[in-house]
Design an enzyme around this catalytic site. Sequence first.
Site, PDB file in Angstrom:
ATOM      1  N   HIS A  61       0.838  -1.209   0.000  1.00  0.00           N
ATOM      2  CA  HIS A  61       0.000   0.000   0.000  1.00  0.00           C
ATOM      3  C   HIS A  61       0.870   1.255   0.000  1.00  0.00           C
ATOM      4  CE1 HIS A  61      -4.106   1.788   1.229  1.00  0.00           C
ATOM      5  NE2 HIS A  61      -3.342   2.763   0.757  1.00  0.00           N
ATOM      6  N   ARG A  65       2.447   8.651  -6.479  1.00  0.00           N
ATOM      7  CA  ARG A  65       2.062  10.005  -6.942  1.00  0.00           C
ATOM      8  C   ARG A  65       2.335  10.296  -8.422  1.00  0.00           C
ATOM      9  NH1 ARG A  65      -1.330  10.452  -2.870  1.00  0.00           N
ATOM     10  NH2 ARG A  65      -0.447  11.205  -0.913  1.00  0.00           N
ATOM     11  N   ASN A  95      -4.778   6.291  -7.356  1.00  0.00           N
ATOM     12  CA  ASN A  95      -5.339   7.657  -7.307  1.00  0.00           C
ATOM     13  C   ASN A  95      -4.300   8.715  -7.674  1.00  0.00           C
ATOM     14  OD1 ASN A  95      -3.989   7.137  -4.892  1.00  0.00           O
ATOM     15  ND2 ASN A  95      -5.350   8.401  -3.658  1.00  0.00           N
ATOM     16  N   HIS A 233      -5.396  -0.391   5.338  1.00  0.00           N
ATOM     17  CA  HIS A 233      -5.097   0.444   6.519  1.00  0.00           C
ATOM     18  C   HIS A 233      -6.147   0.395   7.645  1.00  0.00           C
ATOM     19  CE1 HIS A 233      -7.701   3.102   4.236  1.00  0.00           C
ATOM     20  NE2 HIS A 233      -6.761   3.487   3.415  1.00  0.00           N
ATOM     21  N   ASN A 282      -5.838   9.428   7.206  1.00  0.00           N
ATOM     22  CA  ASN A 282      -7.153   8.818   7.074  1.00  0.00           C
ATOM     23  C   ASN A 282      -6.983   7.345   6.715  1.00  0.00           C
ATOM     24  OD1 ASN A 282      -9.917   8.580   6.946  1.00  0.00           O
ATOM     25  ND2 ASN A 282     -10.059   9.241   4.822  1.00  0.00           N
ATOM     26  N   ASP A 309       0.862   2.511   3.809  1.00  0.00           N
ATOM     27  CA  ASP A 309       0.030   3.621   3.329  1.00  0.00           C
ATOM     28  C   ASP A 309       0.898   4.872   3.146  1.00  0.00           C
ATOM     29  OD1 ASP A 309      -2.112   5.089   2.409  1.00  0.00           O
ATOM     30  OD2 ASP A 309      -3.095   5.289   4.359  1.00  0.00           O
ATOM     31  N   HIS A 313       3.198  14.104   0.866  1.00  0.00           N
ATOM     32  CA  HIS A 313       2.634  15.420   0.545  1.00  0.00           C
ATOM     33  C   HIS A 313       3.736  16.458   0.701  1.00  0.00           C
ATOM     34  CE1 HIS A 313      -1.494  14.068   0.281  1.00  0.00           C
ATOM     35  NE2 HIS A 313      -1.392  13.471   1.457  1.00  0.00           N
TER      36      HIS A 313
HETATM   37 ZN   LIG Z   1      -7.020   4.797   1.801  1.00  0.00          ZN
END
Ligand SMILES: [Zn+2]
Length: 435
Positions: A61, A65, A95, A233, A282, A309, A313
């Site tokens: 996970h 980016r 994503n 997660h 999150n 995860d 950023h």
């Molecule tokens: Zn997630």
Amino acid sequence: MKTLLKGGRVIDPANGIDGVHDVLIEGDRIARVGRDLPVDGASVVAIPSGFIVAPGLIDIHVHLREPGQEHKETVATGTAAAVAGGFTAVACMPNTSPVNDNANVTSYILAKAAEANLARVYPIGCVSRGQKGELLADIAELRQAGCVAITDDGHPTATALLLRRALEYAAMFGMPVIEHCEDQTLKGEGVAHEGFYASSLGLRGIPGACEALGVERGVLMAELTGSHFHVAHMSARASLRAVRKAKEAGIKVTCEVAPHHFTLTDEALGSPIPYDTNTKMNPPLREVADRDAMLAGIADGTVDVIATDHAPHHYDEKHVEFDRAPFGIVGLETAVPLAFERLVHAGVINLKRLIELMSTNPARILNVPGGTLGEGAAADVTILAPDMKVHIDVAKLRSRSKNTPFGGWELRGGVAATIVGGRAVYVNPEGKLSL
Ligand SMILES: [Zn+2]
């Protein structure tokens, strides 16, 4: 080219090996594992006693980016962070921008990974086109291009029907559906775990039930379809309870826990730095009972995998008011020291279980190569130093982003070297190995 890793404790749960052995690597493959193997022209690497020779760690996970958010991370910087963290392979979330919902994006990521030539990269495709939660993505196309699972991570799969169809299609290709479990109506505008600390800081809360609702829905869909549902997660004790019950009932459910969720609690929201946006993720850091439940699940086998995860950023994005900051922290370079310190040295699990959680099980769940030192397997090896003193120096992280709450932490247990396809792609000078 032959390399003989001489001595060291070899732990390979997939082959039932735990003891002092030698590992012979020929080219990009494992040739043999055994006691006192002949040197026979190989270059010898003496493994100090106490060090662990394990099948390469796999993080299932990770957010790399790229494409689209290269100011946060790229495939090259993300895989550099991965190998420095002991990971020989990572699976990357779809994503990105554009999202990985078609073969072009999958191929682009794989081309970037080949160019970087560090850790192996296994792309994960979207459940829905454009991650819009309306139409299924072309799952056959994604599979053919090299995806190993599907998810709409970042968000839950929009509807139970879409999740059902995703499970049905993914199963035809032997892939799991990975779910970011969350009831968005219950999450609302929440930014932190609902409880004492969020209340005292005036932050809007997200209860554990928000995640557990998503887990329960997924469990029901997994039962309905007979397909493999994987909980990403996991953080809440009610989620763990749901997974445990599902497993007892023989439903094909697996789950992962991130190091920050077995290490920290929501108390970190207020100290040492109040409103530190590096404590905003999150799912959120939860209360003690949830954190302890994660530790119990890791110990008793309910939890299958430790996954980071890893969510890079940029400083400018995180350096804003708590409410406005994006969720997530980097995790690739801190996972092993945290796992040693909080799980192994704390007596929660033994070393064999650590390797199961970080190598054997990740390979099995994504059905990818690795997770084994079996003869003929790819020579992906992680050499661990359980007693190495590790200082988390944020400035030295390989990741392009530095958003971690663990800066300055002193931990025990680290990575001595990472070998991918027989090639040493990371050697820690602290490990004193002649690789
Ligand atoms: Zn997630």
